[in-house]
Design an enzyme around this catalytic site. Sequence first.
Site, PDB file in Angstrom:
ATOM      1  N   ALA A  76       0.843  -1.028  -0.005  1.00 24.15           N
ATOM      2  CA  ALA A  76       0.110  -0.066  -0.181  1.00 24.15           C
ATOM      3  C   ALA A  76       0.889   1.332   0.112  1.00 24.15           C
ATOM      4  O   ALA A  76       0.445   2.194  -0.369  1.00 24.15           O
ATOM      5  CB  ALA A  76      -0.970  -0.038   1.285  1.00 24.15           C
ATOM      6  N   GLU A 118       1.828   1.669  -3.968  1.00 20.63           N
ATOM      7  CA  GLU A 118       1.017   1.515  -5.060  1.00 20.63           C
ATOM      8  C   GLU A 118      -0.180   2.746  -5.063  1.00 20.63           C
ATOM      9  O   GLU A 118      -0.093   3.306  -6.401  1.00 20.63           O
ATOM     10  CB  GLU A 118       0.130   0.166  -4.797  1.00 20.63           C
ATOM     11  CG  GLU A 118      -0.822   0.143  -5.760  1.00 20.63           C
ATOM     12  CD  GLU A 118       0.095  -0.457  -7.251  1.00 20.63           C
ATOM     13  OE1 GLU A 118      -0.966  -0.173  -8.469  1.00 20.63           O
ATOM     14  OE2 GLU A 118       0.741  -1.070  -7.274  1.00 20.63           O
ATOM     15  N   SER A 159       0.003   5.852  -3.690  1.00 17.13           N
ATOM     16  CA  SER A 159       0.896   6.848  -3.995  1.00 17.13           C
ATOM     17  C   SER A 159       1.385   7.075  -5.339  1.00 17.13           C
ATOM     18  O   SER A 159       1.349   8.479  -6.035  1.00 17.13           O
ATOM     19  CB  SER A 159       2.026   7.188  -2.962  1.00 17.13           C
ATOM     20  OG  SER A 159       1.558   7.379  -1.815  1.00 17.13           O
ATOM     21  N   CYS A 201      -7.270   5.234   6.654  1.00 12.48           N
ATOM     22  CA  CYS A 201      -6.006   4.976   5.985  1.00 12.48           C
ATOM     23  C   CYS A 201      -4.732   5.403   6.900  1.00 12.48           C
ATOM     24  O   CYS A 201      -4.529   6.444   7.221  1.00 12.48           O
ATOM     25  CB  CYS A 201      -5.448   5.477   4.534  1.00 12.48           C
ATOM     26  SG  CYS A 201      -3.838   5.238   3.998  1.00 12.48           S
ATOM     27  N   GLU A 237       4.042  13.112   0.043  1.00  9.74           N
ATOM     28  CA  GLU A 237       4.593  12.748  -0.934  1.00  9.74           C
ATOM     29  C   GLU A 237       4.015  13.719  -2.185  1.00  9.74           C
ATOM     30  O   GLU A 237       4.628  14.136  -3.219  1.00  9.74           O
ATOM     31  CB  GLU A 237       4.439  11.307  -1.465  1.00  9.74           C
ATOM     32  CG  GLU A 237       5.351  10.424  -0.467  1.00  9.74           C
ATOM     33  CD  GLU A 237       5.188   9.193  -0.536  1.00  9.74           C
ATOM     34  OE1 GLU A 237       5.914   8.326  -0.151  1.00  9.74           O
ATOM     35  OE2 GLU A 237       4.004   8.714  -1.298  1.00  9.74           O
TER      36      GLU A 237
END
Length: 410
Positions: free
Chosen positions: A246, A249, A251, A359, A368
Site C-alpha cells: 500500500a 501503489e 501514492s 488509511c 509525497e
Amino acid sequence: MTDAAVGALDEAVPDFPMPREAGCPFAPPPGLMKLHAEKPVSRVRLWDGSTHWLVTRYEDQKALYGDQRLSVDTTRAGFPYLNAAFSQTASKTPPSFLNMDDPDHARIRRMVTAPFTVRRIESLRPAIQRRTDELIDAMLAGPKPADLVEALALPLPSLVICEMLGVPYEDHDFFQSNSKVALRRDVTPEQARAASGALFRYLGDQLDRKLVEPADDLLSEFAALMRDGELSRLEATMLGQLLLGAGHETSANMIALGVLAFLEHPDQLAVVRDTDDPKVLASAAEEMLRYLTVVHIGQRRLALEDLEIAGHLVRAGEGVIIPGATGNWQEDVFPDPGRLDVHRDARRHMAFGFGIHQCLGQQLARLELQVVYGTVFRRIPELRLATDIDKVPFKDDGIVYGVYELPVTW
C-alpha cells in the site's frame, strides 16, 4: 412473483464496477453518478452474480465508515469480494490488519500509529524532497520522451517506504511486480496466491533478519514487538506486507494521474507551479485526492446485524459497497465537483476512508503529493504530454485507478 417478473427485476440490477465515459478519464463512471442522483441506496451485481447494497451519498458513507455493525473481515460468508481470486483465497490467507475488526484491529493499530503521526511524517520532508529532486535530475538527463511513471511516480514512494520499513530498495522490482498482481481485478486465484505467498515469505525473512540485526526502521520495531510477545510473527509479517504494498501503489498512481490532471488543467497547474506557499500545495494535494479518488472499486463491508441505511433495511449477512468517488463528487458537499480547483477547501474528502479503518499512511501520501506537485512543474515548467490523452493507457483493471504509463516531454 412469476419467473418473467423475477427476470425483469434481476435485469434492472446494474453491474459494478461501472465503466468510465470515454474522454472523461478523471470523472466517476456516469452510471454510478446516475445511481447517486436517483437511487443513493440501491442493489448492484458483482462479477459472480451476487447482489449487494451500494451506498453513494456522502453523509450515509461517513456514517457507515464508523458503524461497527459492518465488518471488514473477508473470511465471513457473503462478503462482497472483488473477484474470484479474493473469494477463493480469503479463507486460506492469514488475516491482515486491513481486514480485521475490533478489538484485534484496534490492538494492532495502537502499536503502529506512532511512526505515521503528522510530526513523524513531516520530519521526512527534506529526505522526500531530496529523493524527488534526484529522480527529476535523472529524468532530465535521460532521453525524451520519458515515462513519468517509471521515472518518478513509482520509484519515489517505493524508495520512501523501503527506507521507512528497512528493506533493500534493490528488491523493489520483486515486491512491485508481486504487489501489482495482488491488486489486479482480473488475476486468477493461483496467481494471487503465488504473489501473496512470495511477498509473505520475503517479509518474514526480513523480520527474522531484524531480530538479529535491528536498525532504526519499522520492521525492527515490529521485530521488537514480536520479541516482547505483543505481535505474533504472522501479524508482524502481514503488517509489513500491507505497508510495503500500500505504501507505494496508491501514492504512485496518485502522483502520475495527478500530474496528468494538472497537464489537462493548465490554469490549476500554473497556480501550483508558481507558488512557494506550503498551504497552497497542501490544498492542491487535498483537492486532487478528492477529485481523483483512486481507490475506485469501493470500500467493501458485510452487515453483522440488521441495520437501516437511509430508509432501506440491510439484513445481517448482506454486503455493502461504499464508492468514495460519489461522496467526493457530491454537489452539496463540494460545489461544482467536476471542476478541479486547488483553492477549494477539500479537507472533508473521504479518499482515505473515515473512522476506525481510515488509511494509516494518509499523512505520508499527503506529504509525497505536496512535494511532487510542488516540485515537478517548477523544475520542468515546459512539461507536457508526449502523446494524445486518449492514447494514455489507463489502469481500470485494479483496486487502484491510475495510468500504466505517462509519456511526457519538455
